[in-house]
Scaffold this motif. Structure first.
Motif, PDB file in Angstrom:
ATOM      1  N   SER A   1     -50.940 -14.147  38.840  1.00 26.67           N
ATOM      2  CA  SER A   1     -51.150 -15.551  39.199  1.00 26.67           C
ATOM      3  C   SER A   1     -51.884 -15.716  40.522  1.00 26.67           C
ATOM      4  CB  SER A   1     -49.789 -16.267  39.293  1.00 26.67           C
ATOM      5  OG  SER A   1     -49.014 -16.064  38.131  1.00 26.67           O
ATOM      6  N   THR A   2     -52.203 -14.601  41.171  1.00 27.57           N
ATOM      7  CA  THR A   2     -52.789 -14.646  42.509  1.00 27.57           C
ATOM      8  C   THR A   2     -54.265 -14.303  42.447  1.00 27.57           C
ATOM      9  OG1 THR A   2     -50.673 -13.931  43.436  1.00 27.57           O
ATOM     10  CG2 THR A   2     -52.606 -13.740  44.853  1.00 27.57           C
ATOM     11  N   PRO A   3     -55.131 -15.128  43.028  1.00 26.63           N
ATOM     12  CA  PRO A   3     -56.575 -14.862  42.944  1.00 26.63           C
ATOM     13  C   PRO A   3     -57.042 -13.818  43.958  1.00 26.63           C
ATOM     14  CG  PRO A   3     -56.195 -16.896  44.146  1.00 26.63           C
ATOM     15  CD  PRO A   3     -54.849 -16.421  43.678  1.00 26.63           C
ATOM     16  N   GLY A   4     -58.058 -13.069  43.549  1.00 27.68           N
ATOM     17  CA  GLY A   4     -58.822 -12.218  44.460  1.00 27.68           C
ATOM     18  C   GLY A   4     -57.993 -11.260  45.285  1.00 27.68           C
ATOM     19  N   TRP A   5     -58.429 -11.135  46.544  1.00 29.99           N
ATOM     20  CA  TRP A   5     -57.833 -10.158  47.449  1.00 29.99           C
ATOM     21  C   TRP A   5     -56.448 -10.541  47.928  1.00 29.99           C
ATOM     22  CZ3 TRP A   5     -59.991  -5.498  47.876  1.00 29.99           C
ATOM     23  CH2 TRP A   5     -61.343  -5.360  47.507  1.00 29.99           C
ATOM     24  N   TRP A   6     -55.990 -11.742  47.606  1.00 25.13           N
ATOM     25  CA  TRP A   6     -54.627 -12.121  47.966  1.00 25.13           C
ATOM     26  C   TRP A   6     -53.584 -11.273  47.246  1.00 25.13           C
ATOM     27  CZ3 TRP A   6     -53.703 -14.819  52.131  1.00 25.13           C
ATOM     28  CH2 TRP A   6     -54.685 -15.699  52.604  1.00 25.13           C
ATOM     29  N   THR A   7     -54.025 -10.520  46.224  1.00 26.88           N
ATOM     30  CA  THR A   7     -53.074  -9.621  45.554  1.00 26.88           C
ATOM     31  C   THR A   7     -52.619  -8.485  46.464  1.00 26.88           C
ATOM     32  OG1 THR A   7     -54.905  -8.312  44.636  1.00 26.88           O
ATOM     33  CG2 THR A   7     -54.035 -10.111  43.276  1.00 26.88           C
ATOM     34  N   LEU A   8     -53.404  -8.160  47.491  1.00 24.98           N
ATOM     35  CA  LEU A   8     -53.023  -7.034  48.361  1.00 24.98           C
ATOM     36  C   LEU A   8     -51.711  -7.291  49.096  1.00 24.98           C
ATOM     37  CD1 LEU A   8     -56.426  -5.786  49.817  1.00 24.98           C
ATOM     38  CD2 LEU A   8     -55.273  -5.201  47.676  1.00 24.98           C
ATOM     39  N   PRO A   9     -51.527  -8.448  49.757  1.00 24.22           N
ATOM     40  CA  PRO A   9     -50.211  -8.668  50.388  1.00 24.22           C
ATOM     41  C   PRO A   9     -49.072  -8.727  49.378  1.00 24.22           C
ATOM     42  CG  PRO A   9     -51.622 -10.624  50.586  1.00 24.22           C
ATOM     43  CD  PRO A   9     -52.479  -9.510  50.130  1.00 24.22           C
ATOM     44  N   VAL A  10     -49.349  -9.207  48.170  1.00 24.56           N
ATOM     45  CA  VAL A  10     -48.295  -9.213  47.152  1.00 24.56           C
ATOM     46  C   VAL A  10     -47.895  -7.781  46.809  1.00 24.56           C
ATOM     47  CG1 VAL A  10     -47.676  -9.907  44.809  1.00 24.56           C
ATOM     48  CG2 VAL A  10     -49.095 -11.414  46.209  1.00 24.56           C
ATOM     49  N   ASN A  11     -48.883  -6.913  46.671  1.00 22.93           N
ATOM     50  CA  ASN A  11     -48.571  -5.503  46.430  1.00 22.93           C
ATOM     51  C   ASN A  11     -47.829  -4.882  47.609  1.00 22.93           C
ATOM     52  OD1 ASN A  11     -49.777  -4.072  43.855  1.00 22.93           O
ATOM     53  ND2 ASN A  11     -51.231  -5.696  44.419  1.00 22.93           N
ATOM     54  N   GLY A  12     -48.183  -5.318  48.827  1.00 27.24           N
ATOM     55  CA  GLY A  12     -47.454  -4.837  49.991  1.00 27.24           C
ATOM     56  C   GLY A  12     -45.989  -5.218  49.940  1.00 27.24           C
ATOM     57  N   LEU A  13     -45.714  -6.466  49.570  1.00 25.53           N
ATOM     58  CA  LEU A  13     -44.313  -6.903  49.453  1.00 25.53           C
ATOM     59  C   LEU A  13     -43.598  -6.152  48.339  1.00 25.53           C
ATOM     60  CD1 LEU A  13     -44.764 -10.762  49.916  1.00 25.53           C
ATOM     61  CD2 LEU A  13     -43.755  -9.137  51.542  1.00 25.53           C
ATOM     62  N   ALA A  14     -44.306  -5.905  47.234  1.00 26.22           N
ATOM     63  CA  ALA A  14     -43.696  -5.128  46.153  1.00 26.22           C
ATOM     64  C   ALA A  14     -43.383  -3.709  46.626  1.00 26.22           C
ATOM     65  CB  ALA A  14     -44.630  -5.100  44.944  1.00 26.22           C
ATOM     66  N   GLY A  15     -44.269  -3.137  47.444  1.00 21.98           N
ATOM     67  CA  GLY A  15     -44.007  -1.813  47.995  1.00 21.98           C
ATOM     68  C   GLY A  15     -42.785  -1.804  48.902  1.00 21.98           C
ATOM     69  N   VAL A  16     -42.621  -2.857  49.702  1.00 22.51           N
ATOM     70  CA  VAL A  16     -41.423  -2.973  50.547  1.00 22.51           C
ATOM     71  C   VAL A  16     -40.177  -2.991  49.665  1.00 22.51           C
ATOM     72  CG1 VAL A  16     -40.154  -4.507  52.082  1.00 22.51           C
ATOM     73  CG2 VAL A  16     -42.593  -4.085  52.468  1.00 22.51           C
ATOM     74  N   ALA A  17     -40.222  -3.783  48.578  1.00 27.02           N
ATOM     75  CA  ALA A  17     -39.081  -3.838  47.663  1.00 27.02           C
ATOM     76  C   ALA A  17     -38.814  -2.462  47.057  1.00 27.02           C
ATOM     77  CB  ALA A  17     -39.337  -4.860  46.559  1.00 27.02           C
ATOM     78  N   ASN A  18     -39.878  -1.730  46.702  1.00 28.03           N
ATOM     79  CA  ASN A  18     -39.692  -0.377  46.177  1.00 28.03           C
ATOM     80  C   ASN A  18     -39.000   0.519  47.194  1.00 28.03           C
ATOM     81  OD1 ASN A  18     -40.910  -0.918  43.715  1.00 28.03           O
ATOM     82  ND2 ASN A  18     -42.929  -0.230  44.364  1.00 28.03           N
ATOM     83  N   GLY A  19     -39.443   0.439  48.456  1.00 28.76           N
ATOM     84  CA  GLY A  19     -38.832   1.262  49.489  1.00 28.76           C
ATOM     85  C   GLY A  19     -37.351   0.980  49.661  1.00 28.76           C
ATOM     86  N   LEU A  20     -36.996  -0.286  49.673  1.00 33.99           N
ATOM     87  CA  LEU A  20     -35.586  -0.654  49.800  1.00 33.99           C
ATOM     88  C   LEU A  20     -34.783  -0.191  48.588  1.00 33.99           C
ATOM     89  CD1 LEU A  20     -35.997  -4.249  51.297  1.00 33.99           C
ATOM     90  CD2 LEU A  20     -35.400  -2.129  52.504  1.00 33.99           C
ATOM     91  N   LEU A  21     -35.402  -0.244  47.416  1.00 31.28           N
ATOM     92  CA  LEU A  21     -34.707   0.226  46.219  1.00 31.28           C
ATOM     93  C   LEU A  21     -34.537   1.743  46.225  1.00 31.28           C
ATOM     94  CD1 LEU A  21     -36.307  -2.183  43.613  1.00 31.28           C
ATOM     95  CD2 LEU A  21     -33.852  -1.917  44.034  1.00 31.28           C
TER      96      LEU A  21
END
Length: 543
Positions: A187-207
């Motif tokens: 649902s996120t356009p263009g390069w704005w997907t990068l911070p979303v992936n960063g947040l997903a990576g943070v969630a992965n680390g915590l998991l």
């Protein structure tokens, strides 16, 4: 305390960088359809290996390339997960040496590649024919295996005893996080997907931190002497073989169906003669429809009087082009006999036969077409015929093995090289791009069960009117709500009834879509003039 904080920071950095790097590459090449996969690079077992194998099975063009890629992925995965495990290790427990963790995780990476590979291959079967049952059958085992494999890289006795309720809970949360991340990225356009992936990576680390702690410091282990993990893995592998046998039954194509359009007369306000085209593995005993204006299409062809012949399920395995030739003869015969314009009603494979016919015979007496449960954006994967090299060669042999075993108890055998499937693979650019595109001079509508929302990657999927209803694949034909719309459509009414949740379900499925093979890479496809929706996010466009 300072050491704990620095280790947590290092864990989060290591969990964030790979997804962001993959997302950067995908965005740079505008690979729209694969963006939802990036957060899985640092997910907890087995979602990380599932991510790796789907890419490898789709993007290798020889046995040597596959073996080299597999060794490289196992090595990288073992080192990465060893690092994540070491940084996630609870401070209150002595940690094994990093060398031990590396060797342990390399073995787990190799083992995971073996047991997950059949499911990754089934996901490519889904990508080829866009049948949601294959997608569900390939993802659900990940939920079963996750609590076991998440212990494998941490403790030596991981294979004994039931996983703790905490481990089950964290694995389910990991699946939910990856699903949500894929939907947000879609649902996120263009390069704005990068911070979303960063947040997903943070969630992965915590998991990773929580799952490693749950493995090292488990609550009471139930059945501590029972080899539960091997039993679960064996049952899951057996299910990989049985899944394809069950899929044909669940998809609703087996046997003969008599929906209302067959069993009831049409109202006088309907001006059409109608040909009903059933789906894969259907059969027909020759019994006519209640209304003489309605006839069943026969995959066996016509008799000497131009009437459809009875057929058995094996007849539906013919290529799409050959079925379209039979349909052309049937359309001509029915039009001559009735003097009416012809409407086509196809379900699943039947819908694809109707669409193939409309493409190859654009100016005929057919002026209306209804497509029930069409394959949405099929042809996104490829594997060459036996004896040939090409993209997906190992995936093809893996599917042949799975289907050969799954066919043992079946009377009607299905296989990944039958003419119907190969015709989809060969003409993939057309079916991927134009299945639900308008045809000049033909009124068209697609009847889509909501489960088909998971069949297409995020992006445009239809430029014709749609009627969407909660149902499984093949479950709309015969539903009274759909039958009323069929009659209204045949009577000339405009029908267009999308459901708001369809788009949501499509986005929620983004994380579990296999990466499509780029049209430009495959020599079998490269001469086509079709654009590639995997990169444009749009359909019905020329290159």
């Amino acid at each position: 305390m300072e050491s704990t904080r620095s280790r947590l920071a290092a864990l989060l950095v290591l969990a964030v960088l790979p997804p962001v790097l993959e997302a950067t590459v995908l965005q740079a090449i505008s690979f729209h359809a694969a963006r939802g996969l990036a957060p899985q690079v640092t997910a907890v077992w087995p979602y990380d290996s599932y991510h790796d194998l789907r890419w490898l099975l789709a993007y290798h063009n020889s046995w040597a390339a596959f073996l080299f890629g597999l060794l490289a992925l196992v090595g990288i995965r073992g080192l990465l997960t060893a690092g994540l495990t070491a940084l996630a290790w609870p401070a209150t427990v002595d940690r094994p040496s990093f060398r031990w963790l590396v060797m342990r995780n390399l073995k787990v990476a190799a083992f995971a590649a073996v047991i997950i590979s059949p499911w990754a291959a089934l996901s490519l079967a889904f990508s080829a024919v866009a049948l949601s049952w294959y997608l569900l059958a390939s993802v659900v085992p990940m939920l079963v295996l996750a609590p076991f494999l998440q212990r494998a890289g941490v403790v030596a006795g991981w294979w004994r005893g039931l996983p703790s309720i905490e481990m089950v809970g964290w694995s389910l949360l990991n699946f939910a996080v990856l699903t949500l991340a894929g939907a947000v990225i879609a649902s996120t356009p263009g390069w704005w997907t990068l911070p979303v992936n960063g947040l997903a990576g943070v969630a992965n680390g915590l998991l990773w931190r929580q799952t490693v702690a749950a493995a090292v410091l488990p609550a009471r282990i139930h059945w501590p002497r029972v080899p539960v993990a091997p039993l679960a893995i064996v049952l899951t592998m057996v299910a990989a073989v049985g899944a394809q046998a069950l899929i044909g039954i669940a998809a609703g194509g087996q046997g003969e169906q008599r929906p209302p359009i067959i069993s009831e007369r049409l109202p006088d306000r309907v001006p059409y003669a109608v040909i009903v085209i059933a789906g894969h593995d259907s059969s027909w005993n020759g019994r006519p429809a209640a209304d003489p204006r309605v006839e069943r299409f026969s995959y066996q062809g016509l008799d000497g009087q131009g009437r459809p012949l009875p057929y058995r399920p094996q007849a539906t395995h013919r290529s799409m082009d050959s079925s379209a030739v039979l349909l052309a003869a049937h359309v001509d015969a029915l039009h001559r006999r009735t003097g009416r314009p012809v409407a086509l009603l196809g379900q699943s494979e039947g819908a694809m036969v109707a669409r193939t016919y409309l493409e190859k015979w654009p100016h005929t007496s057919v002026t209306a077409a209804m497509m029930f449960s069409p394959l949405v954006r099929p042809g996104r994967a490829y594997y060459p015929p036996p004896g040939h090299q090409g993209w997906g060669v190992v995936a093809g042999w893996e599917l042949r093995g799975i289907f050969a075993l799954g066919n043992l108890p079946k009377k009607v055998k299905s296989h990944p090289d039958e003419p119907f499937v190969r015709s989809v693979l060969v003409d993939a650019p057309f079916y991927r791009n134009r299945t639900l595109c308008p045809v000049a001079g033909v009124r068209m509508i697609a009847f889509l069960p909501t489960v088909s929302a998971a069949e297409a990657p995020p992006g445009e999927y239809a430029r014709i009117p749609v009627f969407q209803l909660p149902a499984l694949h093949g479950g709309l034909l015969g539903r009274r709500a759909a039958e009323v719309r069929v009659v209204d459509f045949l009577a000339g009414d405009k029908i267009d009834q999308p459901r708001r949740e369809y788009d949501l379900f499509q986005r929620l499925g983004a994380a579990w879509q296999p990466p499509p093979l780029a049209l430009s890479l495959n020599p079998v496809w490269s001469a086509t003039r079709e654009a590639d929706p995997a990169f444009t996010g749009r359909i019905c466009e020329a290159r």
